[in-house]
Design an enzyme around this catalytic site. Structure first.
Site, PDB file in Angstrom:
ATOM      1  N   ARG A  32      41.481  22.620  56.593  1.00  0.00           N
ATOM      2  CA  ARG A  32      40.616  23.736  57.030  1.00  0.00           C
ATOM      3  C   ARG A  32      41.365  25.042  56.782  1.00  0.00           C
ATOM      4  NH1 ARG A  32      37.227  22.470  62.291  1.00  0.00           N
ATOM      5  NH2 ARG A  32      35.750  23.848  61.225  1.00  0.00           N
ATOM      6  N   PRO A  33      41.473  25.393  55.494  1.00  0.00           N
ATOM      7  CA  PRO A  33      42.223  26.600  55.146  1.00  0.00           C
ATOM      8  C   PRO A  33      41.537  27.869  55.652  1.00  0.00           C
ATOM      9  CG  PRO A  33      41.049  25.761  53.246  1.00  0.00           C
ATOM     10  CD  PRO A  33      40.866  24.744  54.332  1.00  0.00           C
ATOM     11  N   ILE A  34      42.270  28.973  55.642  1.00  0.00           N
ATOM     12  CA  ILE A  34      41.659  30.265  56.010  1.00  0.00           C
ATOM     13  C   ILE A  34      41.883  31.275  54.886  1.00  0.00           C
ATOM     14  CG2 ILE A  34      41.825  29.905  58.515  1.00  0.00           C
ATOM     15  CD1 ILE A  34      44.308  31.767  58.484  1.00  0.00           C
ATOM     16  N   ASP A  35      42.087  30.762  53.678  1.00  0.00           N
ATOM     17  CA  ASP A  35      42.336  31.661  52.530  1.00  0.00           C
ATOM     18  C   ASP A  35      41.203  32.654  52.314  1.00  0.00           C
ATOM     19  OD1 ASP A  35      40.937  29.220  51.880  1.00  0.00           O
ATOM     20  OD2 ASP A  35      40.976  29.870  49.798  1.00  0.00           O
ATOM     21  N   LEU A  36      39.972  32.232  52.539  1.00  0.00           N
ATOM     22  CA  LEU A  36      38.835  33.151  52.333  1.00  0.00           C
ATOM     23  C   LEU A  36      38.827  34.251  53.400  1.00  0.00           C
ATOM     24  CD1 LEU A  36      36.034  30.541  51.485  1.00  0.00           C
ATOM     25  CD2 LEU A  36      37.400  31.909  49.882  1.00  0.00           C
ATOM     26  N   LYS A  46      27.274  27.223  70.934  1.00  0.00           N
ATOM     27  CA  LYS A  46      28.743  27.358  70.859  1.00  0.00           C
ATOM     28  C   LYS A  46      29.127  28.213  69.646  1.00  0.00           C
ATOM     29  CE  LYS A  46      31.270  24.016  68.888  1.00  0.00           C
ATOM     30  NZ  LYS A  46      32.147  24.517  67.812  1.00  0.00           N
ATOM     31  N   ASN A  47      28.531  27.901  68.492  1.00  0.00           N
ATOM     32  CA  ASN A  47      28.985  28.561  67.260  1.00  0.00           C
ATOM     33  C   ASN A  47      28.435  29.972  67.093  1.00  0.00           C
ATOM     34  OD1 ASN A  47      30.410  26.282  66.832  1.00  0.00           O
ATOM     35  ND2 ASN A  47      29.082  25.463  65.221  1.00  0.00           N
ATOM     36  N   ARG A 102      38.895  26.230  66.243  1.00  0.00           N
ATOM     37  CA  ARG A 102      38.864  26.877  64.935  1.00  0.00           C
ATOM     38  C   ARG A 102      38.509  28.349  65.067  1.00  0.00           C
ATOM     39  NH1 ARG A 102      40.057  26.701  59.392  1.00  0.00           N
ATOM     40  NH2 ARG A 102      38.437  27.801  58.267  1.00  0.00           N
ATOM     41  N   ARG A 120      34.087  20.164  74.381  1.00  0.00           N
ATOM     42  CA  ARG A 120      34.248  21.399  73.592  1.00  0.00           C
ATOM     43  C   ARG A 120      32.887  21.980  73.233  1.00  0.00           C
ATOM     44  NH1 ARG A 120      36.819  20.873  68.405  1.00  0.00           N
ATOM     45  NH2 ARG A 120      36.381  23.107  68.451  1.00  0.00           N
ATOM     46  N   CYS A 161      38.406  20.808  64.986  1.00  0.00           N
ATOM     47  CA  CYS A 161      38.224  19.385  64.696  1.00  0.00           C
ATOM     48  C   CYS A 161      38.986  18.987  63.434  1.00  0.00           C
ATOM     49  CB  CYS A 161      36.743  19.100  64.481  1.00  0.00           C
ATOM     50  SG  CYS A 161      35.792  19.173  65.999  1.00  0.00           S
ATOM     51  N   ASP A 166      27.147  19.542  60.630  1.00  0.00           N
ATOM     52  CA  ASP A 166      27.351  19.218  62.050  1.00  0.00           C
ATOM     53  C   ASP A 166      26.334  18.207  62.567  1.00  0.00           C
ATOM     54  OD1 ASP A 166      28.410  22.578  63.067  1.00  0.00           O
ATOM     55  OD2 ASP A 166      29.354  21.004  61.873  1.00  0.00           O
TER      56      ASP A 166
HETATM   57  C1  EPZ Z   1      31.874  26.663  61.155  1.00  0.00           C
HETATM   58  O1  EPZ Z   1      33.190  26.268  60.876  1.00  0.00           O
HETATM   59  C2  EPZ Z   1      31.479  25.870  62.376  1.00  0.00           C
HETATM   60  N1  EPZ Z   1      32.370  26.191  63.483  1.00  0.00           N
HETATM   61  C3  EPZ Z   1      31.557  24.375  62.081  1.00  0.00           C
HETATM   62  O2  EPZ Z   1      31.098  23.685  63.238  1.00  0.00           O
HETATM   63  C4  EPZ Z   1      30.642  24.059  60.913  1.00  0.00           C
HETATM   64  O3  EPZ Z   1      30.771  22.693  60.581  1.00  0.00           O
HETATM   65  C5  EPZ Z   1      31.032  24.925  59.710  1.00  0.00           C
HETATM   66  O4  EPZ Z   1      30.993  26.323  60.072  1.00  0.00           O
HETATM   67  C6  EPZ Z   1      30.110  24.713  58.532  1.00  0.00           C
HETATM   68  O5  EPZ Z   1      28.807  25.023  58.887  1.00  0.00           O
HETATM   69  C7  EPZ Z   1      32.184  27.325  64.174  1.00  0.00           C
HETATM   70  O6  EPZ Z   1      31.300  28.109  63.876  1.00  0.00           O
HETATM   71  C8  EPZ Z   1      33.123  27.584  65.325  1.00  0.00           C
HETATM   72  P1  EPZ Z   1      33.374  27.130  57.046  1.00  0.00           P
HETATM   73  P2  EPZ Z   1      34.055  27.077  59.777  1.00  0.00           P
HETATM   74  O7  EPZ Z   1      34.400  28.194  56.931  1.00  0.00           O
HETATM   75  O8  EPZ Z   1      33.710  28.511  59.818  1.00  0.00           O
HETATM   76  C9  EPZ Z   1      36.100  25.783  53.438  1.00  0.00           C
HETATM   77  C10 EPZ Z   1      31.195  22.164  64.981  1.00  0.00           C
HETATM   78  O9  EPZ Z   1      31.089  20.936  64.945  1.00  0.00           O
HETATM   79  N2  EPZ Z   1      36.884  26.996  53.688  1.00  0.00           N
HETATM   80  O10 EPZ Z   1      31.946  27.474  56.812  1.00  0.00           O
HETATM   81  O11 EPZ Z   1      35.472  26.689  59.925  1.00  0.00           O
HETATM   82  C11 EPZ Z   1      36.242  24.772  54.556  1.00  0.00           C
HETATM   83  O12 EPZ Z   1      37.405  24.000  54.376  1.00  0.00           O
HETATM   84  C12 EPZ Z   1      32.028  22.858  63.944  1.00  0.00           C
HETATM   85  O13 EPZ Z   1      30.601  22.920  65.796  1.00  0.00           O
HETATM   86  C13 EPZ Z   1      37.895  27.337  52.802  1.00  0.00           C
HETATM   87  O14 EPZ Z   1      38.144  26.644  51.827  1.00  0.00           O
HETATM   88  O15 EPZ Z   1      33.492  26.430  58.441  1.00  0.00           O
HETATM   89  C14 EPZ Z   1      34.979  23.969  54.423  1.00  0.00           C
HETATM   90  O16 EPZ Z   1      35.167  22.998  53.419  1.00  0.00           O
HETATM   91  C15 EPZ Z   1      32.772  21.900  63.054  1.00  0.00           C
HETATM   92  N3  EPZ Z   1      38.623  28.464  53.044  1.00  0.00           N
HETATM   93  C16 EPZ Z   1      33.952  24.989  53.935  1.00  0.00           C
HETATM   94  O17 EPZ Z   1      34.709  26.103  53.458  1.00  0.00           O
HETATM   95  C17 EPZ Z   1      38.364  29.277  54.132  1.00  0.00           C
HETATM   96  O18 EPZ Z   1      39.050  30.317  54.277  1.00  0.00           O
HETATM   97  C18 EPZ Z   1      33.013  25.497  55.031  1.00  0.00           C
HETATM   98  O19 EPZ Z   1      33.830  25.934  56.088  1.00  0.00           O
HETATM   99  C19 EPZ Z   1      37.334  28.902  55.017  1.00  0.00           C
HETATM  100  C20 EPZ Z   1      36.602  27.767  54.773  1.00  0.00           C
END
Ligand code: EPZ
Length: 419
Positions: A121-125, A22-23, A92, A399, A116, A307
């Site tokens: 779950r910010p998107i600032d980065l 999926k991811n 997401r 999902r 989820c 995960d």
């Molecule tokens: C991906 O989510 C996966 N989803 C998640 O899988 C997985 O848990 C996660 O990566 C971590 O490995 C998909 O690939 C679709 P991140 P993502 O950005 O990209 C913080 C599942 O169960 N962050 O690596 O959203 C965030 O809050 C799902 O299949 C910011 O602060 O995760 C988190 O604490 C759940 N600002 C950390 O980074 C941002 O702009 C890691 O998040 C982005 C993220």
């Protein structure tokens, strides 16, 4: 309301070929926008998140066909750059369309994504990375109006303060549409990022470094559509392995690279499972109760994957001995704990720390899914428990797990799905 009925205590036996990841497939499907023409994506799993992604592609003007596990996307007639909030909220990974649309058409109108409930779950980065690429982004009440910005060929460096998977993927796609060299420092190293790079390379992009923390993209060249086979879903594989560890038995999970799950396999081995791995498969054998293991701290790849936290916890809750979990990736990813407690689990939570004390065996209960991996964890626990359980809120399962109940029945589980 659809639900599962699960009779616990049956060992799992047999071989299962895991579905596509999926991811990995979600960002790859978004990346098909980068080139006009017909891309063919193989090993595409039947998941509701994939359906939602294909709905977005169709809404943007792509022609989409889905035959078996093969999806064809013709992005020639891309005519829109707006994705409605209803579709953005489905998951997401809809936010990845931001980078893809900026690269292809230079503008995008989206909304904050869903996904989820794991805490903020910010998107600032994501937004900071795209602004480094020159994008102009206006944020208003959850909507995002974006424009590629002035051409600024040359070199630029994106520094990620957290190795965010999604932000890395968004930056890779957007950088393909930017002339010059883009370096992503602090990139996520997950195998799904490598899969995305491999697809982009097949499209003629010049990308290197995925799997390490520095990725370099030479952008601006026109890309062409490609045919690509998505990697196996390592998180689904981890789920079935934890199910077999909880219920006992002997299973072989095929079409997955064991090297992408080393942290999870180490924990299962420490808990008493016998593991055998080879090219493209993982075999697990276990009889009796699992034992407690040293602390499990979730971390970016190659650390223990967040995960897999819930499914491992569910398996250990029905064992013997204590295990401490520290969930470092998301603020509240223990939604499954209250449900496990209904089954007799002894779990103490203090912030990001959860201490699981195995109680021998859990007992069946009426359960409610809370999120994708949390719901799967409840199935893992129910398979190892004594007696019958029910699980509602199956939308979470759909999902991310293709034919979950059918695959478990194939392995000998007594699980029935009521629509
Ligand atoms: C991906 O989510 C996966 N989803 C998640 O899988 C997985 O848990 C996660 O990566 C971590 O490995 C998909 O690939 C679709 P991140 P993502 O950005 O990209 C913080 C599942 O169960 N962050 O690596 O959203 C965030 O809050 C799902 O299949 C910011 O602060 O995760 C988190 O604490 C759940 N600002 C950390 O980074 C941002 O702009 C890691 O998040 C982005 C993220």
């Amino acid at each position: 309301m659809s639900y599962y009925e699960i009779q616990g205590g049956r060992p799992l036996e047999g071989r299962l070929e895991i579905h596509g990841a999926k991811n990995s497939v979600l960002p790859i499907l978004a990346a098909t926008l980068l080139a006009p023409g017909e891309s063919v994506i193989e090993n595409c799993p039947r998941l509701s998140d994939v359906s939602a992604t294909l709905d977005i592609l169709r809404l943007l003007g792509c022609r989409v066909e889905w035959e078996g596990d093969t999806v064809t996307v013709d992005a020639s007639a891309l005519r829109a750059c707006c994705v409605p909030e209803s579709l953005m909220r489905e998951m997401r990974s809809s936010v990845i369309f931001l980078g893809a649309l900026l690269a292809r058409v230079g503008e995008a109108e989206l909304f904050y994504p869903g996904g989820c409930e794991l805490g903020p779950r910010p998107i600032d980065l994501h937004l900071a990375a795209l602004r480094t690429l020159g994008a102009e982004i206006l944020e208003e009440q959850g909507s995002l109006c974006c424009h590629r910005g002035r051409k600024n060929p040359g070199e630029r460096e994106i520094c990620l303060s957290i190795p965010s998977v999604g932000a890395t993927e968004n930056a890779m796609l957007a950088a393909c549409g930017r002339e010059g060299t883009t370096t992503i420092v602090g990139a996520a190293r997950e195998p799904e990022i490598v899969d995305l790079q491999n697809f982009l390379l097949a499209m003629g992009a010049r990308v290197c470094g995925a799997g390490e923390s520095v990725i370099t993209i030479e952008g601006g060249a026109p890309l062409h559509p490609a045919r690509y086979r998505v990697m196996g879903d390592r998180m689904a594989a981890a789920t079935y392995l934890c199910a077999a560890a909880a219920a006992g038995g002997q299973v072989e999970i095929a079409a997955v690279d064991p090297n992408t799950l080393t942290a999870v396999l180490a924990c299962l081995s420490q808990a008493g499972c016998r593991l055998h791995t080879g090219e493209g498969f993982i075999a697990l054998e276990h009889q009796g109760l699992l034992t407690g293991i040293p602390p499990v701290r979730t971390a970016p790849y190659p650390g223990f994957p967040t995960d897999a936290q819930a499914v491992l916890m569910a398996a250990l809750a029905g064992g013997r001995g204590s295990t401490m979990f520290v969930e470092n990736m998301f603020e509240s990813r223990y939604g499954h704990v209250d449900e496990l407690r209904r089954m007799g689990a002894e779990i103490q939570i203090d912030g990001r720390v959860a201490v699981v004390t195995g109680v021998g065996r859990l007992h069946g209960a009426a359960l409610r899914g809370t999120d994708l991996r949390g719901a799967a964890a409840l199935v893992v626990a129910a398979l190892g428990a004594e007696g019958a359980s029910t699980l509602t809120q199956l939308r979470h399962i759909r999902r991310g797990y293709e034919n979950f109940a059918g695959n478990l029945r194939h392995l000998g589980a007594e699980i029935r799905e009521f629509p």
